[in-house]
Design a protein around this motif. Structure first.
Motif, mmCIF file in Angstrom:
data_model
loop_
_atom_site.group_PDB
_atom_site.id
_atom_site.type_symbol
_atom_site.label_atom_id
_atom_site.label_comp_id
_atom_site.label_asym_id
_atom_site.label_seq_id
_atom_site.Cartn_x
_atom_site.Cartn_y
_atom_site.Cartn_z
ATOM 1 N N ASP A 1 -6.708 4.978 4.117
ATOM 2 C CA ASP A 1 -7.006 3.741 4.822
ATOM 3 C C ASP A 1 -6.174 2.587 4.299
ATOM 4 O O ASP A 1 -5.840 1.670 5.027
ATOM 5 C CB ASP A 1 -8.494 3.402 4.686
ATOM 6 N N SER B 1 -2.449 2.971 5.594
ATOM 7 C CA SER B 1 -2.194 2.826 7.022
ATOM 8 C C SER B 1 -1.719 1.437 7.413
ATOM 9 O O SER B 1 -0.718 1.295 8.101
ATOM 10 C CB SER B 1 -3.450 3.198 7.814
ATOM 11 N N THR C 1 -2.866 3.779 14.606
ATOM 12 C CA THR C 1 -2.454 4.665 13.518
ATOM 13 C C THR C 1 -3.293 5.917 13.613
ATOM 14 O O THR C 1 -4.518 5.838 13.628
ATOM 15 C CB THR C 1 -2.669 4.008 12.151
ATOM 16 N N VAL D 1 -8.705 8.683 12.478
ATOM 17 C CA VAL D 1 -9.270 7.417 12.015
ATOM 18 C C VAL D 1 -8.698 6.302 12.862
ATOM 19 O O VAL D 1 -7.491 6.155 12.961
ATOM 20 C CB VAL D 1 -8.923 7.175 10.535
ATOM 21 N N SER E 1 -7.804 2.786 13.163
ATOM 22 C CA SER E 1 -7.605 1.680 12.230
ATOM 23 C C SER E 1 -7.175 0.411 12.953
ATOM 24 O O SER E 1 -6.746 -0.542 12.336
ATOM 25 C CB SER E 1 -6.565 2.057 11.177
ATOM 26 N N ARG F 1 -17.349 5.793 9.031
ATOM 27 C CA ARG F 1 -16.123 5.277 8.431
ATOM 28 C C ARG F 1 -15.070 6.350 8.230
ATOM 29 O O ARG F 1 -13.965 6.069 7.814
ATOM 30 C CB ARG F 1 -16.455 4.609 7.091
ATOM 31 N N ALA G 1 -11.763 3.000 10.676
ATOM 32 C CA ALA G 1 -11.353 2.457 9.386
ATOM 33 C C ALA G 1 -12.392 1.462 8.894
ATOM 34 O O ALA G 1 -12.881 0.628 9.671
ATOM 35 C CB ALA G 1 -10.000 1.768 9.525
ATOM 36 N N ARG H 1 -12.309 -1.185 7.330
ATOM 37 C CA ARG H 1 -12.056 -2.622 7.503
ATOM 38 C C ARG H 1 -12.373 -3.094 8.906
ATOM 39 O O ARG H 1 -12.497 -4.284 9.165
ATOM 40 C CB ARG H 1 -10.598 -2.929 7.158
#
Lengths: 330, 213
Positions: free
Chosen positions: A115, A118, A152, A260, A262, A302, A306, A308
């Protein structure tokens, strides 16, 4: 030295003949005159004589044989060739431990850093045409470029086996490339090709869903299929959708694929990911999706979105649930 | 061929320092027979010191063997600046101290593991392990019970005082030799021996009053 105390402190030395001449004379003069000190001197002399007359302890056996045996054993050990330093148990143990640590880091670090890497890779790739950016372990990271369609896609490290083992459908909303494996055609010059992968060119295809992908990309041999399209094709209707083709696009696809998100993705894709993680009350707003889900499912979520991108807040009266908000493409 | 093996000429009663030095030098050159002669010459004394230290025959035997093993290893380091006997007793005292410290540490650990001092209460009375008197006429001069009482009194002294008195009265060592063996100053030896004797006097006062001493 006429003081009794001084004399008495010297009585044992006097008995043992250890006093210098001057002190010896002083003690003897005092003892002649002082019966108490003389009595103490007599007692101490009796004690000294008693210890002197103590019998020698009986030694049960001649120790020579035992001692020689011990010396021979000692010399035998001393003559034993010394192992090289690296073969000693402590060093071997340390080496084994170090090897284990290296192995563990090799297999876990990419996943821990994925993560964090990326966004950095996104930034590096932003000006260039999107392509596959392999991470340090060779796990390919497909970068679809910056902007609203920024994407991503991180795929697991492939086995060193035939490349067509996994079905992946990719739909991208960007003039970008989404690729599997480190294909030289879509890579910057320095990017390695860890396995003989089939380079799949950039996919700006009109098909929004995996089912709509061209049949030409379907590999009948292993069932693998990837969403690919011509370079000149228009943008995909959906900015992002990544799912194994073997499963219908939807919650399970988002939940089970090693993908994932992101960057903001379409509301439907985020909704799918949320539903796959036991979310309820999913509400797709203008720029975000909100939902309530068990706290325990957050970790799993998660692994698909991602961290964040996931903001959380408490739910009044329900400590086991959490309200999540995830940005989406408007 | 008139040369004689120094090891064969070293008798137990021989106090000739020159003869002992000759045997030591021969042992330093690797003559095992000379080393064995040194063992025979000093084993009784080393065992006696060890026994006074540990008050346990088996432990004293093990310590004595350990002492001679140390002597064999370190013999090359003996330069003859001190008497061989002094050097040997120093090795003896140090070996006994090291073994005692190890045993204490081990015992402490065992007590911790077993969870209490109950085992100590059942421990064998050390007085029951007193050495049997040497049945030589020389040693029959002292009554066995009296000897046992003196030995029990000695056992109650602190280790350093006990060793100083043993070396002084039992082995007839001078204070400076004791200081060298015990690795301490002359004044410490003087004070230690005096305090030890005062304590022995208190412990043996009944015998003194009865005129048995």
């Amino acid at each position: 030295m006429n003081d009794c105390r001084d004399v008495r402190d010297n009585l044992s030395a006097w008995i043992d003949g250890e006093l210098p001449a001057a002190e010896l004379l002083a003690v003897e003069r005092h003892l002649v005159a002082c019966p108490d000190c003389r009595a103490e001197a007599d007692d101490l002399r009796r004690v000294q004589l008693a210890v002197t007359k103590m019998p020698l302890p009986f030694l049960p056996r001649d120790m020579v044989v035992d001692i020689n045996r011990a010396i021979d054993a000692d010399e035998l050990v001393a003559r034993r060739p010394v192992k090289p330093a690296w073969r000693r148990p402590a060093v071997m143990g340390s080496l084994a431990a170090a090897a284990m640590v290296v192995m563990m880091l090799t297999y876990t670090l990419p996943w821990l850093l994925v993560d964090k890497l990326s966004p950095a890779l996104d930034r590096e790739q932003a000006p260039a045409p999107a392509g596959v950016v392999p991470d340090r372990t060779g796990a390919p990271v497909a970068n679809a470029g910056r902007g609203s369609g920024q994407l991503t896609v991180e795929l697991p490290v492939p086995e060193p086996a035939p490349v067509h083992q996994e079905e992946v459908a990719v739909a991208v909303n960007a003039p970008s490339a989404v690729n599997r494996e480190g294909a030289p055609a879509a890579l910057p010059a320095a990017a390695p090709a860890p396995v003989p992968a089939v380079a799949r060119p950039v996919v700006p295809a009109p098909a929004p869903a995996a089912d709509a992908l061209p049949k030409s990309t379907y590999n009948a041999t292993d069932g693998a299929r990837a969403a690919v399209a011509d370079e000149g094709a228009s943008r995909l209707a959906a900015p992002m959708a990544v799912a194994p083709v073997s499963s219908p696009p939807g919650p399970s696809a988002m939940a089970e694929g090693n993908v994932v998100m992101s960057a903001p993705a379409p509301g439907a894709a985020v909704r799918s990911a949320l539903l796959a993680n036991q979310a309820r009350g999913v509400n797709i707003g203008g720029n975000s999706v909100t939902a309530i889900m068990p706290v325990l499912s957050l970790k799993r979520l998660r692994s698909h979105v991602a961290p964040r991108m996931v903001s959380t807040s408490t739910v009044a009266g329900d400590s086991e649930s959490v309200r999540v908000t995830i940005p989406i493409v408007p | 061929m008139t040369a004689t093996n120094p090891a064969l000429t070293l008798s137990k009663k021989q106090g000739d320092d020159a003869a002992i030095i000759a045997v030591v030098k021969s042992a330093q050159r690797g003559n095992r027979e000379s080393f064995n002669a040194l063992v025979r010459r000093y084993q009784q004394e080393v065992f006696g010191i060890s026994l006074h230290f540990f008050r346990d025959r088996e432990e004293a035997l093990d310590a004595s063997q350990d002492v001679f093993l140390q002597v064999y290893r370190k013999l090359a380091q003996f330069r003859g600046e001190a008497k061989f006997g002094t050097w040997l007793y120093r090795v003896t005292v140090n070996t006994c101290r090291n073994r005692y410290a190890s045993a204490q540490s081990r015992r402490k650990h065992e007590v911790t593991l077993t969870g209490g001092p109950e085992e100590d209460e059942n421990a064998e009375d050390p007085l029951a392990r007193l050495p049997s008197p040497d049945p030589t006429p020389e040693n029959q001069a002292m009554d066995r019970d009296l000897s046992r009482e003196i030995d029990a009194a000695l056992a109650q002294l602190p280790e350093s005082q006990r060793m100083m008195i043993v070396l002084c009265d039992y082995r007839d060592y001078r204070y400076d030799e004791i200081a060298e063996v015990m690795d301490c100053s002359l004044s410490v030896v003087k004070t230690g021996i005096h305090r030890g004797r005062l304590k022995l006097r208190e412990l043996l006062r009944p015998l003194i009053k009865d005129g048995k001493l």
